[in-house]
Motif scaffolding. Structure first.
Motif, mmCIF file in Angstrom:
data_model
loop_
_atom_site.group_PDB
_atom_site.id
_atom_site.type_symbol
_atom_site.label_atom_id
_atom_site.label_comp_id
_atom_site.label_asym_id
_atom_site.label_seq_id
_atom_site.Cartn_x
_atom_site.Cartn_y
_atom_site.Cartn_z
ATOM 1 N N ASP A 418 30.886 14.089 32.399
ATOM 2 C CA ASP A 418 30.938 15.094 31.337
ATOM 3 C C ASP A 418 30.155 16.307 31.814
ATOM 4 O OD1 ASP A 418 30.955 16.625 29.089
ATOM 5 O OD2 ASP A 418 30.253 15.063 27.735
ATOM 6 N N SER A 419 30.859 17.406 32.042
ATOM 7 C CA SER A 419 30.209 18.572 32.640
ATOM 8 C C SER A 419 29.126 19.158 31.748
ATOM 9 C CB SER A 419 31.260 19.655 32.930
ATOM 10 O OG SER A 419 31.834 20.120 31.716
ATOM 11 N N ALA A 420 29.232 18.944 30.426
ATOM 12 C CA ALA A 420 28.218 19.496 29.529
ATOM 13 C C ALA A 420 26.899 18.741 29.622
ATOM 14 C CB ALA A 420 28.724 19.473 28.083
ATOM 15 N N GLY A 421 26.928 17.558 30.233
ATOM 16 C CA GLY A 421 25.712 16.780 30.359
ATOM 17 C C GLY A 421 25.318 16.117 29.045
ATOM 18 N N THR A 422 24.136 15.552 29.042
ATOM 19 C CA THR A 422 23.597 14.847 27.878
ATOM 20 C C THR A 422 22.361 15.580 27.394
ATOM 21 O OG1 THR A 422 24.366 12.736 28.782
ATOM 22 C CG2 THR A 422 22.723 12.650 27.027
ATOM 23 N N PRO A 423 22.298 15.921 26.101
ATOM 24 C CA PRO A 423 21.070 16.557 25.604
ATOM 25 C C PRO A 423 19.853 15.683 25.902
ATOM 26 C CG PRO A 423 22.805 16.634 23.945
ATOM 27 C CD PRO A 423 23.312 15.745 25.044
ATOM 28 N N LEU A 424 18.767 16.326 26.289
ATOM 29 C CA LEU A 424 17.579 15.572 26.690
ATOM 30 C C LEU A 424 17.034 14.730 25.543
ATOM 31 C CD1 LEU A 424 15.562 14.942 28.896
ATOM 32 C CD2 LEU A 424 14.266 16.986 28.245
ATOM 33 N N ASP A 425 17.165 15.222 24.309
ATOM 34 C CA ASP A 425 16.650 14.425 23.193
ATOM 35 C C ASP A 425 17.533 13.230 22.876
ATOM 36 O OD1 ASP A 425 18.789 15.784 22.170
ATOM 37 O OD2 ASP A 425 17.783 16.486 20.362
ATOM 38 N N ALA A 426 18.715 13.130 23.526
ATOM 39 C CA ALA A 426 19.572 11.950 23.363
ATOM 40 C C ALA A 426 19.366 10.940 24.484
ATOM 41 C CB ALA A 426 21.045 12.358 23.307
ATOM 42 N N THR A 427 18.542 11.270 25.474
ATOM 43 C CA THR A 427 18.217 10.323 26.538
ATOM 44 C C THR A 427 17.035 9.459 26.106
ATOM 45 O OG1 THR A 427 16.671 11.825 27.641
ATOM 46 C CG2 THR A 427 19.012 12.021 28.222
ATOM 47 N N ALA A 428 16.799 8.400 26.848
ATOM 48 C CA ALA A 428 15.718 7.491 26.473
ATOM 49 C C ALA A 428 14.346 8.170 26.490
ATOM 50 C CB ALA A 428 15.731 6.259 27.384
#
Length: 999
Positions: A418-428
């Motif tokens: 996913d080119s948009a990546g993952t929001p940092l607050d959605a990571t562990a």
């Protein structure tokens, strides 16, 4: 232009590099049709023109973004047949920064000699924090609000810088606009910052990123204008351009070896259409006329800045050996996007169906829901994987849909990029910090505390199972019921009853969270405390992996703004919202592509890229195109007077992205019919495409084989139809059935026997809710206790306040409840005192009197709130702080509590109370509101006449129920009375009521 094309063709055939235009000639302009893959045809053309690798390496290609550069590099690899290749130099002119190939000051930069005189760029994150400090200090705003506004303030300053507007321009436009009060306040903030900002930048020796980029582009344009480069320059892929980039394009197009290559410029549009789209404003005037929502608007303005007409643009003569769509597809897209003001473009204004070749490879599908749409897209992408070398991409601005598709692909074992990546607050790691801040903001209340202690990173490793067991014990033993006092010490009274749990809390949990108390007074203190507590809870796992490294880089960047963070005041309850706003905008992108054939792109990432199958998802209004977000600092009227791009400009760029994506060989366009439980509105792009095609999605011309994929999606999660379960009616042996019954259980046993079975036979009891708010039952129990002690003490008015204070003091964990309840309780007790004064003949005889009576081995138990006496007769009075049973329910024996108590009283079941006739059964409704109470006879107005028969009928009803359910073998049927059974809902999930009711 003809000679230019001839020179290019000759160069391609001879192997010599071309010089398309000479000094004094007009601009060299090309367009690559929308139905062709842009980067592949561009790479094919450069390889054909410059077959010598050294000549190709001298070419400079200016592109809009770095992603476009990576896409062009991939295209060269695809066309090189695995041979070694020296690529041309590629530089992003649309999103350059200080360390890019244009202006890093090194030997490879294009303006290396000038960048030494330019101050470094002010990092955007540091600037946002400085703005947040300024906004919080000047306006008294909360830290989270100031942080959000600071980001928008920075965007407004960048817009003004990019468009060349200064403080005087903004002040004059604001004065001429007649702004409303709230716009005046926000504009004043903007002008104050604009006035003070140069001094701030000078003091720090920095410059805004937008100003630095404008300066770099201006330096490059000036250099090339006076001293044209000796190497070829191709500026390609710009569907729109800010003024500084547009001025550079003007210079590049007139270089001796310069070319400007447009993506999908529609050369078939008539001159009057171009005039309508571009407007009559001056070049670069922003929203000064024109149709900003049209996909060709940006290129029309760029052409105006270059000083050329659309008729001067030639078609790029080179083609890569890869497929595109039929040329008729591009005509269909142009027809769909034709301005409505100019009509349909067909004879007599009638819309004719598109030719079959335009619809070849184009499919539309409408799913029932976003979940079904995601599954449909996942199946389409999964089919592509089966074909070696075939590629597919989902293009959507809907991030929720993108995440759904990524999850659905995992069921097929596919991990998609996913080119948009993952929001940092959605990571562990990021979510751990947000959870920790949220728990501290709520005083470590039960729900956020449990969310924190059960976070996947907390105590990860060998000891995690034991840790989770302790957390579950903490949940059951200490966190159920009313919310405890705030803070880590608030649980001490509850934990003191569980020594083992208290030792674990004091040894492991409280020290890890101690850094969060007392609450930090500023943002920097919060970050320091969060870091210490998170490391104590998670250890090294907080900083490992891609997400951990991203979090570490963020903390390193924030370290440069310690003074601004320390000057940003932070209330304790703001911690969670502030951290979410600080971490949320950061994204984590994978370092490598996870799947070689599939990708998920946003419309911006998809520009200039292509795939064999392009899935355009989320074609609903509000998603694609999205709703333009208003600028809180630049009012629409001010934007118009300043000539800034209007809010609809984004819609025009999204229209261009949509029309360009239709040029893939295979295109699947999808939308969901419903979203969020409500019907979704189809996108205007969807409507235009369907109208231009002359076919509806269900007509068959645009759907094959979409119906087959929809059927597959719906069948994937549907197995054999399970027969509906029958209504549960367990029948345990008589020997294990209860031998005790409360008078309040009889109503339950008649209306919903299964609930009685679950509670009394299985012994199941619902857990108290976490962080529960006090209920009417809790308040009723307090009122019962107060009345009991007051009446037993002789109903002395002088003792009333003392008794109320003593009973409310038992709510020691919640002093706020005592203060909140006291006025209402006073009114309730006052009403009882009033009734005592109005009925002096009735004397309270017994309060909270319990009774037991044996009947054929069944022990019937009951409790009367109050028993009054008068002339040898008795009255049973029941306090109700909730709703009253209806007269009909009492008369029809669905509510027999008072009748059974009267029968037990007549049979001598109350210790210390001699059997006596009961002449009244009354309810006393206590609300404590405007009407503090109400008195009502249980059997209504005819209570005196019906009472003797009701008491005997209630007892006979008890005997019948007890004989059938407790001494007999009757089945405990769920919801025996479907209407009255609704009162007992604690066990509906166990009885699967919704399933056998067909809901």
């Amino acid at each position: 232009m003809a000679s230019s094309e001839a020179a290019s063709s000759e160069a391609a055939s001879s192997g010599a590099p071309s010089a398309p235009s000479g000094a004094g000639r007009g601009p060299t302009l090309f367009t690559l049709p929308a139905w062709r893959p842009f980067v592949d045809d561009l790479a094919a053309g450069l390889l054909a023109r410059y077959p010598d690798p050294l000549d190709l390496a001298r070419v400079l290609v200016l592109l809009p973004t770095r992603r476009a550069g990576r896409a062009l590099g991939d295209a060269f690899v695809r066309l090189s047949d695995g041979n070694a290749l020296l690529l041309p130099r590629m530089a992003p002119a649309g999103d350059i920064d200080g360390d890019g190939p244009i202006g890093d000051g090194g030997p490879g930069s294009l303006v290396e000699s000038a960048t030494a005189d330019l101050p470094p760029e002010f990092p955007s994150r540091a600037r946002q924090l400085l703005f947040a400090r300024m906004l919080a200090g000047s306006g008294g705003r909360a830290a989270a609000e100031a942080l959000a506004l600071a980001g928008q303030l920075g965007a407004a300053l960048d817009t003004l810088e990019i468009e060349g507007c200064r403080l005087d321009d903004v002040t004059r436009a604001a004065a001429d606009s007649g702004l409303q009060t709230h716009w005046e306040v926000n504009t004043k903030v903007l002008t104050d910052v604009l006035g003070a900002w140069p001094a701030v930048l000078a003091a720090r020796g920095l410059v805004d990123g937008a100003a630095r980029r404008n300066r770099l582009l201006a330096l490059l344009a000036d250099r090339w204008r006076t001293a044209p480069p000796s190497h070829p320059v191709v500026m390609a892929g710009f569907a729109s351009a800010p003024p500084a980039v547009a001025r550079l394009a003007h210079v590049v197009a007139r270089l001796p070896q310069g070319e400007l290559l447009f993506p999908g410029l529609d050369t078939a549009l008539a001159a009057e259409t171009w005039s309508f789209i571009a407007g009559d404003g001056e070049p670069g005037a922003g929203n000064n006329g024109g149709l900003e929502t049209h996909p060709q608007f940006g290129m029309a303005r760029l052409l105006a800045t270059v000083g050329a007409a659309p008729a001067e643009v030639q078609e790029w003569p080179y083609r890569a050996p890869v497929g595109g769509s039929p040329p008729a597809r591009a005509a269909l897209a142009a027809r769909a996007m034709r301005p409505a003001q100019l009509g349909s473009g067909s004879e007599g204004g009638r819309q004719h169906p598109a030719p079959p070749e335009a619809l070849q490879g184009l499919r539309l599908a409408e799913a029932a829901s976003p979940a079904e749409e995601a599954l449909l897209i996942a199946i389409a992408l999964r089919q592509v994987v089966e074909v070696p070398g075939c590629t597919a991409a989902l293009v959507t601005p809907d991030r929720a849909l993108a995440r759904r598709v990524a999850v659905q692909l995992q069921r097929f074992g596919i991990d998609i990029d996913d080119s948009a990546g993952t929001p940092l607050d959605a990571t562990a790691p990021g979510s751990l910090l947000v959870a920790l801040a949220a728990a501290a903001a709520e005083g470590f209340a039960p729900v956020p505390l449990l969310a924190l202690l059960q976070h996947p990173l907390v105590q990860a490793g060998e000891g995690r199972v034991d840790w989770l067991n302790r957390v579950r014990s903490l949940d059951r033993e200490a966190l159920r019921g009313l919310r405890p006092p705030p803070g880590l010490a608030g649980l001490a009274p509850r934990l003191s009853r569980h020594p083992g749990l208290k030792d674990w809390w004091d040894a492991e949990v409280r020290p890890a969270l101690a850094a969060m108390e007392p609450a930090p007074a500023n943002a920097q203190g919060l970050l320091d405390a969060l870091r210490r507590s998170a490391e104590a809870l998670a250890g090294p796992a907080l900083w490992t992996g891609e997400t951990g490294r991203a979090l570490a880089l963020l903390f390193d960047a924030l370290a440069e703004s310690r003074d601004d963070l320390a000057g940003l005041p932070l209330a304790p309850e703001e911690a969670g919202a502030f951290m979410a706003g600080l971490i949320g905008p950061e994204t984590v992108r994978p370092r490598w592509r996870r799947h070689p054939q599939l990708a998920i792109w946003g419309p911006l990432e998809a520009r200039l890229q292509s795939a064999d199958l392009m899935v355009l998802g989320g074609l609903n209004e509000g998603s694609w195109p999205g709703t333009p977000a208003p600028d809180p600092f630049l009012a629409p009227a001010v934007r118009r007077l300043l000539g800034l791009p209007g809010l609809p400009r984004r819609t025009g760029l999204q229209a261009h992205d949509f029309a360009t994506a239709l040029g893939a060989p295979e295109v699947l366009v999808t939308r969901a019919l419903r979203e969020g439980g409500a019907p979704a509105v189809p996108s205007r792009f969807w409507h235009r495409l369907v109208a231009a095609a002359g076919a509806t999605p269900d007509s068959g011309r645009l759907t094959q084989p979409a119906p087959a994929m929809l059927a597959a999606a719906r069948a994937l999660d549907s197995g054999p139809v399970s027969p509906p379960i029958p209504r549960p009616e367990p029948a345990p042996p008589t020997a294990v059935r209860p031998r005790a019954l409360r008078v309040t259980d009889v109503a339950m046993l008649k209306a919903d026997p299964f609930s009685f079975y679950a509670r009394r036979v299985l012994g199941l009891k619902p857990l108290d809710a976490r962080d529960a708010e006090p209920t009417g039952g809790d308040r009723g129990q307090v009122v019962h206790d107060i009345l009991q002690h007051w009446l037993q003490g002789g109903a002395d008015p002088a003792q009333l306040d003392t008794i109320i204070d003593r009973e409310l003091a038992r709510l020691g964990e919640r002093p706020d409840l005592a203060a909140l309840w006291r006025p209402r309780v006073l009114r309730m007790v006052g009403y009882v005192a009033q009734r005592l004064a109005e009925e002096p003949e009735w004397r309270p005889f017994a309060m909270e009197a319990g009774a037991e009576l044996d009947w054929h081995g069944i022990r019937l138990k009951g409790r009367a709130d109050r028993i009054d006496s008068r002339d040898g007769s008795l009255r049973i009075l029941d306090y109700k702080t909730g709703g009253l049973p209806s007269v009909t329910d009492v008369q029809e024996l669905w509510q027999t509590q008072l009748g059974l108590l009267a029968a037990m009283l007549a049979r001598g079941a109350f210790p210390g109370i001699a059997p006596a006739p009961v002449t009244a059964l009354d309810y006393l409704k206590l609300s404590g509101g405007r009407e503090p109470g109400r008195h009502r006879a249980a059997l209504g107005k005819e209570s005196a006449a019906l009472l003797p028969g009701h008491i005997e009928d209630a007892w006979a009803d008890f005997e019948s129920v007890a004989a059938r359910y407790l001494l007999g073998d009757a089945r405990f049927r769920a919801k025996a009375n479907i209407v009255l059974g609704r009162r007992y809902s604690d066990y509906d999930h166990l009885a699967r009521v919704a399933e056998w009711l067909g809901r």
